[in-house]
Design an enzyme around this catalytic site. Structure first.
Site, PDB file in Angstrom:
ATOM      1  N   CYS A   1       0.828  -1.213   0.000  1.00 23.58           N
ATOM      2  CA  CYS A   1       0.000   0.000   0.000  1.00 23.58           C
ATOM      3  C   CYS A   1       0.860   1.259   0.000  1.00 23.58           C
ATOM      4  O   CYS A   1       1.334   1.694   1.059  1.00 23.58           O
ATOM      5  CB  CYS A   1      -0.885   0.022   1.241  1.00 23.58           C
ATOM      6  SG  CYS A   1      -1.720  -1.536   1.580  1.00 23.58           S
TER       7      CYS A   1
ATOM      8  N   GLU B   1      -1.942   6.895  -2.914  1.00 28.78           N
ATOM      9  CA  GLU B   1      -3.039   7.559  -2.201  1.00 28.78           C
ATOM     10  C   GLU B   1      -3.837   8.390  -3.197  1.00 28.78           C
ATOM     11  O   GLU B   1      -3.329   8.684  -4.288  1.00 28.78           O
ATOM     12  CB  GLU B   1      -2.469   8.451  -1.086  1.00 28.78           C
ATOM     13  CG  GLU B   1      -1.681   7.663  -0.064  1.00 28.78           C
ATOM     14  CD  GLU B   1      -1.135   8.527   1.062  1.00 28.78           C
ATOM     15  OE1 GLU B   1      -1.307   9.772   1.016  1.00 28.78           O
ATOM     16  OE2 GLU B   1      -0.530   7.950   1.975  1.00 28.78           O
TER      17      GLU B   1
ATOM     18  N   GLY C   1       0.080   9.414  -6.397  1.00 29.11           N
ATOM     19  CA  GLY C   1       0.323   8.177  -7.144  1.00 29.11           C
ATOM     20  C   GLY C   1       1.740   8.199  -7.672  1.00 29.11           C
ATOM     21  O   GLY C   1       2.651   7.646  -7.063  1.00 29.11           O
TER      22      GLY C   1
ATOM     23  N   TRP D   1      -6.293   2.516  -4.822  1.00 27.14           N
ATOM     24  CA  TRP D   1      -5.972   1.546  -5.897  1.00 27.14           C
ATOM     25  C   TRP D   1      -5.058   0.421  -5.409  1.00 27.14           C
ATOM     26  O   TRP D   1      -4.082   0.089  -6.084  1.00 27.14           O
ATOM     27  CB  TRP D   1      -5.262   2.225  -7.074  1.00 27.14           C
ATOM     28  CG  TRP D   1      -5.893   3.449  -7.596  1.00 27.14           C
ATOM     29  CD1 TRP D   1      -7.071   3.535  -8.238  1.00 27.14           C
ATOM     30  CD2 TRP D   1      -5.363   4.787  -7.544  1.00 27.14           C
ATOM     31  NE1 TRP D   1      -7.328   4.839  -8.598  1.00 27.14           N
ATOM     32  CE2 TRP D   1      -6.287   5.621  -8.169  1.00 27.14           C
ATOM     33  CE3 TRP D   1      -4.198   5.345  -7.021  1.00 27.14           C
ATOM     34  CZ2 TRP D   1      -6.095   6.996  -8.300  1.00 27.14           C
ATOM     35  CZ3 TRP D   1      -4.001   6.707  -7.137  1.00 27.14           C
ATOM     36  CH2 TRP D   1      -4.939   7.513  -7.771  1.00 27.14           C
TER      37      TRP D   1
ATOM     38  N   ARG E   1      -8.824 -16.679 -41.735  1.00 25.81           N
ATOM     39  CA  ARG E   1      -9.894 -15.801 -42.202  1.00 25.81           C
ATOM     40  C   ARG E   1      -9.699 -15.459 -43.688  1.00 25.81           C
ATOM     41  O   ARG E   1      -8.626 -14.948 -44.078  1.00 25.81           O
ATOM     42  CB  ARG E   1      -9.880 -14.506 -41.374  1.00 25.81           C
ATOM     43  CG  ARG E   1     -10.859 -13.446 -41.823  1.00 25.81           C
ATOM     44  CD  ARG E   1     -12.272 -13.824 -41.508  1.00 25.81           C
ATOM     45  NE  ARG E   1     -13.207 -12.724 -41.769  1.00 25.81           N
ATOM     46  CZ  ARG E   1     -14.515 -12.860 -41.701  1.00 25.81           C
ATOM     47  NH1 ARG E   1     -15.058 -14.034 -41.376  1.00 25.81           N
ATOM     48  NH2 ARG E   1     -15.298 -11.832 -41.942  1.00 25.81           N
TER      49      ARG E   1
ATOM     50  N   GLU F   1       2.717   0.737 -11.162  1.00 30.12           N
ATOM     51  CA  GLU F   1       4.165   0.619 -10.891  1.00 30.12           C
ATOM     52  C   GLU F   1       4.978   1.593 -11.739  1.00 30.12           C
ATOM     53  O   GLU F   1       6.020   1.260 -12.287  1.00 30.12           O
ATOM     54  CB  GLU F   1       4.622  -0.810 -11.083  1.00 30.12           C
ATOM     55  CG  GLU F   1       4.027  -1.664  -9.992  1.00 30.12           C
ATOM     56  CD  GLU F   1       4.850  -2.873  -9.700  1.00 30.12           C
ATOM     57  OE1 GLU F   1       6.069  -2.732  -9.500  1.00 30.12           O
ATOM     58  OE2 GLU F   1       4.262  -3.953  -9.653  1.00 30.12           O
ATOM     59  N   GLY F   2       4.459   2.806 -11.805  1.00 29.48           N
ATOM     60  CA  GLY F   2       5.134   3.855 -12.561  1.00 29.48           C
ATOM     61  C   GLY F   2       4.546   3.949 -13.955  1.00 29.48           C
ATOM     62  O   GLY F   2       4.633   3.007 -14.739  1.00 29.48           O
TER      63      GLY F   2
HETATM   64  C1  LIG Z   1      -5.453  -1.643 -11.148  1.00 25.00           C
HETATM   65  C2  LIG Z   1      -4.474  -0.880 -10.325  1.00 25.00           C
HETATM   66  C3  LIG Z   1      -3.736  -1.534  -9.356  1.00 25.00           C
HETATM   67  C4  LIG Z   1      -2.827  -0.816  -8.568  1.00 25.00           C
HETATM   68  N1  LIG Z   1      -2.168  -1.462  -7.553  1.00 25.00           N
HETATM   69  C5  LIG Z   1      -1.427  -0.732  -6.684  1.00 25.00           C
HETATM   70  C6  LIG Z   1      -0.866  -1.352  -5.518  1.00 25.00           C
HETATM   71  O1  LIG Z   1      -1.018  -2.556  -5.296  1.00 25.00           O
HETATM   72  N2  LIG Z   1      -0.186  -0.563  -4.652  1.00 25.00           N
HETATM   73  C7  LIG Z   1      -0.007   0.769  -4.857  1.00 25.00           C
HETATM   74  O2  LIG Z   1       0.616   1.405  -4.026  1.00 25.00           O
HETATM   75  N3  LIG Z   1      -0.528   1.396  -5.943  1.00 25.00           N
HETATM   76  C8  LIG Z   1      -1.232   0.676  -6.858  1.00 25.00           C
HETATM   77  N4  LIG Z   1      -1.803   1.294  -7.956  1.00 25.00           N
HETATM   78  C9  LIG Z   1      -1.625   2.737  -8.135  1.00 25.00           C
HETATM   79  C10 LIG Z   1      -0.709   3.105  -9.312  1.00 25.00           C
HETATM   80  O3  LIG Z   1       0.602   2.767  -9.016  1.00 25.00           O
HETATM   81  C11 LIG Z   1      -0.936   4.593  -9.619  1.00 25.00           C
HETATM   82  O4  LIG Z   1      -2.224   4.732 -10.157  1.00 25.00           O
HETATM   83  C12 LIG Z   1       0.106   5.120 -10.581  1.00 25.00           C
HETATM   84  O5  LIG Z   1       1.349   5.198  -9.946  1.00 25.00           O
HETATM   85  C13 LIG Z   1      -0.245   6.500 -11.149  1.00 25.00           C
HETATM   86  O6  LIG Z   1      -0.566   7.394 -10.137  1.00 25.00           O
HETATM   87  P1  LIG Z   1      -1.884   8.303 -10.250  1.00 25.00           P
HETATM   88  O7  LIG Z   1      -2.988   7.371 -10.602  1.00 25.00           O
HETATM   89  O8  LIG Z   1      -2.013   9.120  -9.029  1.00 25.00           O
HETATM   90  O9  LIG Z   1      -1.628   9.213 -11.498  1.00 25.00           O
HETATM   91  P2  LIG Z   1      -0.949  10.672 -11.477  1.00 25.00           P
HETATM   92  O10 LIG Z   1       0.330  10.593 -10.727  1.00 25.00           O
HETATM   93  O11 LIG Z   1      -1.953  11.661 -11.056  1.00 25.00           O
HETATM   94  O12 LIG Z   1      -0.629  10.847 -13.017  1.00 25.00           O
HETATM   95  C14 LIG Z   1      -1.614  11.262 -13.956  1.00 25.00           C
HETATM   96  C15 LIG Z   1      -0.930  11.473 -15.302  1.00 25.00           C
HETATM   97  O13 LIG Z   1       0.068  12.509 -15.176  1.00 25.00           O
HETATM   98  C16 LIG Z   1       1.339  12.003 -15.565  1.00 25.00           C
HETATM   99  N5  LIG Z   1       2.377  12.607 -14.723  1.00 25.00           N
HETATM  100  C17 LIG Z   1       2.399  12.739 -13.372  1.00 25.00           C
HETATM  101  N6  LIG Z   1       3.540  13.306 -12.978  1.00 25.00           N
HETATM  102  C18 LIG Z   1       4.277  13.530 -14.087  1.00 25.00           C
HETATM  103  C19 LIG Z   1       5.570  14.070 -14.328  1.00 25.00           C
HETATM  104  N7  LIG Z   1       6.352  14.507 -13.337  1.00 25.00           N
HETATM  105  N8  LIG Z   1       6.011  14.145 -15.611  1.00 25.00           N
HETATM  106  C20 LIG Z   1       5.228  13.692 -16.623  1.00 25.00           C
HETATM  107  N9  LIG Z   1       4.005  13.155 -16.453  1.00 25.00           N
HETATM  108  C21 LIG Z   1       3.541  13.076 -15.203  1.00 25.00           C
HETATM  109  C22 LIG Z   1       1.243  10.498 -15.362  1.00 25.00           C
HETATM  110  O14 LIG Z   1       2.208   9.805 -16.159  1.00 25.00           O
HETATM  111  C23 LIG Z   1      -0.184  10.226 -15.782  1.00 25.00           C
HETATM  112  O15 LIG Z   1      -0.256  10.131 -17.182  1.00 25.00           O
HETATM  113  C24 LIG Z   1      -2.656   0.575  -8.782  1.00 25.00           C
HETATM  114  C25 LIG Z   1      -3.407   1.228  -9.783  1.00 25.00           C
HETATM  115  C26 LIG Z   1      -4.304   0.528 -10.536  1.00 25.00           C
HETATM  116  C27 LIG Z   1      -5.123   1.266 -11.551  1.00 25.00           C
END
Ligand SMILES: Cc1cc2nc3c(=O)[nH]c(=O)nc-3n(C[C@H](O)[C@H](O)[C@H](O)COP(=O)(O)OP(=O)(O)OC[C@H]3O[C@@H](n4cnc5c(N)ncnc54)[C@H](O)[C@@H]3O)c2cc1C
Length: 403
Positions: free
Chosen positions: A128, A131, A135, A162, A288, A383-384
Site C-alpha cells: 500500500c 493515495e 500516485g 488503488w 480468415r 508501478e510507474g
Molecule cells: C489496477 C491498479 C492496481 C494498482 N495497484 C497498486 C498497488 O497494489 N499498490 C499501490 O501502491 N498502488 C497501486 N496502484 C496505483 C498506481 O501505481 C498509480 O495509479 C500510478 O502510480 C499512477 O498514479 P496516479 O494514478 O495518481 O496518477 P498521477 O500521478 O496523477 O498521473 C496522472 C498522469 O500525469 C502524468 N504525470 C504525473 N507526474 C508527471 C511528471 N512529473 N512528468 C510527466 N508526467 C507526469 C502520469 O504519467 C499520468 O499520465 C494501482 C493502480 C491501478 C489502476
C-alpha cells in the site's frame, strides 16, 4: 556473477512449461468468466497454491535464481493465460518484495510466508503506497505514522488508493510518512498484521481491465502496530532520518526500491498479454478469408504481424537484460524502466492491432482480444506510468534532474 545467456537452463525450461500448462489448462478456460464476474478468483488461486505456483517458496526460488530470468519467464506464461487471474496470483509478490526489500532477515522470515499462507489456507498480501493525491508523486504521501516510545508502538492514519488485494489481504505493507517535512526521505514501511483493528477496505474499484484482480481503497484509522512491525527497525530509521535532516543522501526510498526491483517482472506481465494477442491474431489471419484469400496474404495484415513479433521480441530482450542486470550488476541507464515501458506500450499496441486483424469479431466479447486490450492498458499505468519510466530513464542517461 553469472553470464548473460538467451538459452534457458533445464530448470527454467521446466518451469516455463509447468506454468504454461497451468495457464492453458486451468486459467484460460475460466478467464472470461472471472473477467465478467469482476471478483477475486479464489478457486483458481487455491489451485495454483495446491501445485505450488502460488506460494512464498516458488517466489523465493524464482527470485533466488542467479540469472534473474526464471521470474520473468514464469510471469510471461502466467499472464499469457490471463492478466486478471495472473495479477490475483502475483499480487502478493509486491507485498513480499516490499518486505524483502526493506525488512530485516527476521522480518522477512516472519512475514513473507504470511503473504501467501499454505496450500490449505491461502493468504494474501497487499503493498500500500498510492493515495488519492499521491500516485506518481510518492513524496506527497499523507498517511502518517506516529511513534509512542513508552509503548513501543506506531499509530497509522490515512487512506490508500488503488491497492491490489487491498482490504482482502491478510498482510498489508503500508508506506507512511514519519516526518512529513522530509518528504520521501521521511517515509518508512510498516507491516499491518492480519485482523489488526482500524484497517478496513474502502471502495472497491470497477475497472477497465484485469477485472479478476481485486483493487480497493484501504482506510487506516488509528491502526496500532508494535515497534517490531517497522520494516528495517527503529535504529536504521533513526539513522536515515538523521542523515536526511543533515541533508546527506539517504540512498533509495522504501517504495522506490521495491518498484525498481519489480519493473522487469511487470514488463513480463505485459509481454504475456502481448504474446497471447499476437499468437491468436496470427492464427486468425491465416484462417480468415476475404476477397478469396487468407487475410494474412495482404501485406497490410502480414506487416502488422511482423511488427508485433518484432516488438514482442524487443520487449523480451529488454526484460531479460534488466532481470539479469538486477541480479548481476546494476541498472545504469534506467534499464528496469526501459523494459517496463517498452513492454507495456508494446502490449497496448499489439492488442489493439489484434483487434484490427480480427475486425468486427475482435471488437466483441465473443473473442478474447478485446479483453487482452483492456488488460494490456494497466501496464502503462501501475508501478510507474510510462511518463514516469521516461523520467527515470532520462535522468539516468543525463545525470540531470529532468522535470
Ligand atoms: C489496477 C491498479 C492496481 C494498482 N495497484 C497498486 C498497488 O497494489 N499498490 C499501490 O501502491 N498502488 C497501486 N496502484 C496505483 C498506481 O501505481 C498509480 O495509479 C500510478 O502510480 C499512477 O498514479 P496516479 O494514478 O495518481 O496518477 P498521477 O500521478 O496523477 O498521473 C496522472 C498522469 O500525469 C502524468 N504525470 C504525473 N507526474 C508527471 C511528471 N512529473 N512528468 C510527466 N508526467 C507526469 C502520469 O504519467 C499520468 O499520465 C494501482 C493502480 C491501478 C489502476
Amino acid at each position: 556473477m553469472t553470464d548473460f545467456s538467451l538459452n534457458l537452463n533445464e530448470d527454467q525450461l521446466q518451469i516455463q512449461k509447468w506454468v504454461h500448462d497451468f495457464a492453458e489448462g486451468v486459467i484460460r478456460p475460466v478467464a472470461e468468466e472471472w473477467d465478467e464476474r469482476e471478483e477475486f478468483p479464489w478457486p483458481v488461486v487455491e489451485e495454483a497454491a495446491q501445485i505450488g505456483l502460488y506460494g512464498v517458496d516458488f517466489l523465493l526460488n524464482a527470485m533466488g535464481d542467479p540469472t534473474g530470468l526464471t521470474l520473468p519467464v514464469a510471469i510471461e506464461e502466467l499472464f499469457w493465460g490471463d492478466a486478471g487471474i495472473g495479477m490475483a496470483i502475483m499480487g502478493s509478490a509486491l507485498a513480499a518484495a516490499g518486505i524483502a526489500g526493506n525488512g530485516t532477515p527476521e522480518q522477512v522470515m516472519e512475514w513473507a510466508p504470511q503473504c501467501y499462507g499454505t496450500a490449505d489456507n491461502v493468504m494474501l498480501g497487499a503493498f500500500c503506497v498510492s493515495e488519492p493525491d499521491a500516485g506518481s508523486d510518492v513524496s506527497s504521501l499523507r498517511t502518517r505514522a506516529v511513534y509512542n516510545e513508552a509503548k513501543d508502538e506506531w499509530t497509522l492514519n490515512g487512506t490508500k488508493a488503488w491497492i491490489t488485494n487491498g482490504g482482502i489481504a491478510d498482510v498489508h505493507v503500508v508506506v507512511a510518512s514519519v516526518d512529513a517535512e522530509l518528504k520521501s526521505k521521511g517515509q518508512a514501511s510498516f507491516i499491518v498484521p492480519p485482523n489488526t483493528p482500524g484497517l478496513s477496505m474502502g471502495q472497491k474499484y470497477k475497472k477497465h481491465g484485469i477485472r479478476a484482480s481485486h483493487t480497493s481503497e484501504v482506510v487506516l484509522d488509528d491502526v496500532k502496530v508494535p515497534g517490531s512491525c517497522l520494516l528495517g527497525g527503529k535504529e536504521k530509521l533513526d539513522a536515515k532520518l538523521a542523515r536526511a535532516r543533515e541533508n546527506v543522501s539517504t540512498g533509495k526510498q522504501p517504495a522506490m526500491a521495491t518498484f525498481e526491483a519489480t519493473r522487469p517482472a511487470v514488463g513480463a506481465q505485459a509481454l504475456g498479454v502481448a504474446r497471447a494477442a499476437y499468437e491468436y491474431s496470427l492464427d486468425y489471419a491465416k484462417e480468415r478469408v476475404a476477397f478469396g484469400r487468407p487475410i494474412i496474404m495482404n501485406q497490410a495484415i502480414a506487416f502488422k504481424l511482423a511488427n508485433m513479433a518484432t516488438e514482442i521480441d524487443a520487449s523480451r530482450l529488454l526484460i531479460w537484460r534488466a532481470a539479469w542486470l538486477a541480479k548481476n550488476g546494476q541498472f545504469k541507464n534506467g534499464e528496469g524502466s526501459m523494459s517496463k515501458w517498452k513492454a507495456s506500450e508494446t502490449a497496448v499496441r499489439v492488442t489493439e492491432e489484434a483487434i484490427q486483424i480480427l475486425g468486427g469479431y475482435g471488437y466483441t466479447r465473443e473473442y478474447p482480444v478485446e479483453r487482452w486490450h483492456r488488460d494490456a492498458k494497466i501496464h502503462t499505468i501501475f508501478e510507474g506510468t510510462s511518463e514516469i519510466q521516461q523520467l527515470v530513464i532520462s535522468r539516468a542517461i543525463s545525470g540531470l534532474r529532468i522535470e
